[in-house]
Write a protein that holds these residues in place. Sequence first.
Motif, PDB file in Angstrom:
ATOM      1  N   MET A  80      14.030  -4.423   0.973  1.00 54.94           N
ATOM      2  CA  MET A  80      14.477  -4.979  -0.302  1.00 54.94           C
ATOM      3  C   MET A  80      15.140  -6.326  -0.088  1.00 54.94           C
ATOM      4  O   MET A  80      15.423  -6.732   1.034  1.00 54.94           O
ATOM      5  N   GLY A  81      15.384  -7.019  -1.187  1.00 52.07           N
ATOM      6  CA  GLY A  81      15.996  -8.335  -1.097  1.00 52.07           C
ATOM      7  C   GLY A  81      16.748  -8.695  -2.362  1.00 52.07           C
ATOM      8  O   GLY A  81      17.289  -7.834  -3.060  1.00 52.07           O
ATOM      9  N   ALA A  82      16.714  -9.988  -2.690  1.00 56.07           N
ATOM     10  CA  ALA A  82      17.510 -10.499  -3.803  1.00 56.07           C
ATOM     11  C   ALA A  82      17.130  -9.865  -5.136  1.00 56.07           C
ATOM     12  O   ALA A  82      17.998  -9.601  -5.975  1.00 56.07           O
ATOM     13  N   ALA A 109      30.021  -5.195  -1.079  1.00 54.34           N
ATOM     14  CA  ALA A 109      29.554  -4.122  -0.206  1.00 54.34           C
ATOM     15  C   ALA A 109      28.110  -4.357   0.225  1.00 54.34           C
ATOM     16  O   ALA A 109      27.763  -4.192   1.405  1.00 54.34           O
ATOM     17  N   ILE A 110      27.253  -4.743  -0.713  1.00 57.88           N
ATOM     18  CA  ILE A 110      25.839  -4.960  -0.398  1.00 57.88           C
ATOM     19  C   ILE A 110      25.675  -6.174   0.514  1.00 57.88           C
ATOM     20  O   ILE A 110      24.893  -6.155   1.470  1.00 57.88           O
ATOM     21  N   PHE A 111      26.420  -7.224   0.227  1.00 64.38           N
ATOM     22  CA  PHE A 111      26.341  -8.414   1.077  1.00 64.38           C
ATOM     23  C   PHE A 111      26.810  -8.098   2.495  1.00 64.38           C
ATOM     24  O   PHE A 111      26.200  -8.536   3.484  1.00 64.38           O
ATOM     25  N   ARG A 120      20.357  -9.683   7.988  1.00 67.24           N
ATOM     26  CA  ARG A 120      19.378 -10.501   7.292  1.00 67.24           C
ATOM     27  C   ARG A 120      20.012 -11.076   6.042  1.00 67.24           C
ATOM     28  O   ARG A 120      20.857 -10.431   5.414  1.00 67.24           O
ATOM     29  N   ASP A 121      19.619 -12.295   5.701  1.00 68.63           N
ATOM     30  CA  ASP A 121      20.106 -12.911   4.482  1.00 68.63           C
ATOM     31  C   ASP A 121      19.261 -12.396   3.315  1.00 68.63           C
ATOM     32  O   ASP A 121      18.055 -12.668   3.258  1.00 68.63           O
TER      33      ASP A 121
END
Length: 354
Positions: A80-82, A109-111, A120-121
């Motif tokens: 998953m991502g942004a 928390a997710i960041f 990973r960014d």
Amino acid sequence: MHHPTLAILNRKRVCTKPQFAHSDAPPTYAPPLKGGDPSFLDQVANACRLMHLAYRTEQSYVAWVKRFILFNNQRHPCEMGAAEVRAFLTHLAVNRRVAASTQNQALNAIFFMYREVVRRDPGEFGEFVPAKRLKRLPTVLNRGEVQRVLAQMSGTYGLMARLLYGGGMRLMECVRLRIKDVDFQAGTITIRSGNGDKDRLTILPESLCQQLHDHIDRLHSLYAMDREENLPGVELPHALAVKSPGDGLSWPWQWVFPARAASRDPRSGIVRRHHLLEDGLQRRVKKAVQLAKLSKPASCHTLRHSFATHLLESGTDIRKLQELLGHSDVSTTQIYKHIMAKPGLGVRSPLDMA
């Protein structure tokens, strides 16, 4: 709502080709909490411990990461991502109607999970629907109401409640107070690792000095019993626990409000004496408010709000009050001026002019 146990939450899973945001080194993980292969949530918890985050922060971050995974149909964060993060944050604001602070906590928390565990960014999150920031004035008791509440409390919890009001302490700052941080001669209490991990000084009320001194004197017998039973020392801050672990056995580092019995540390598994749990004081204050028959809701934190407002009313400088409360920005302290400036103060109602 009950969710099935997720496979991702019960086994270790690592991205095959992670894209590092700040490092070219491969991801590293803290040792598993228990023997065997740690689950993904265990990896998040271990990362919190490597960063020396507070236990409550660890619990909160793990809970938010689990909710994020459940919301996205049990997919692994590596997949998953942004877009998924934005959808989750928007869901919290639109469907769950959480406060802005709650949404920010979920985002943090997710960041943290992507940065420290997945390495990973996840991208930018700027397009999610933000939760509304509501401006609310804190509940404040007048001096008479405070005395009515405190009159319903005695013993150790009564002493703690009086410290909350007399020194403007937060709940956890009170229960975590150590003997070395009470200075009877100077009339001060040193608050260690308050909000923002900052130290500060606050007031030790003169009217509580004798009661607090007698309370600490009574702790000597409990301290001697723990040493006779070879009980491990009290928990120490992370750096000191490594540098000088023996300090946990010394008298100055003992809790001012210790628990009646030893218990197992949820992180280390060591059986030692901890401080009193905060919910005990919360229940006693709630009961005292009921017995005082107040017409407004009040809690432990209400005593801190009342401390600030009453000091301002007595002429205390706003900057000095900021230091006593441990606020980083004076604008946070300014809210108590709004409470003082009650609507209509100094203005007659037109109904009274008739």
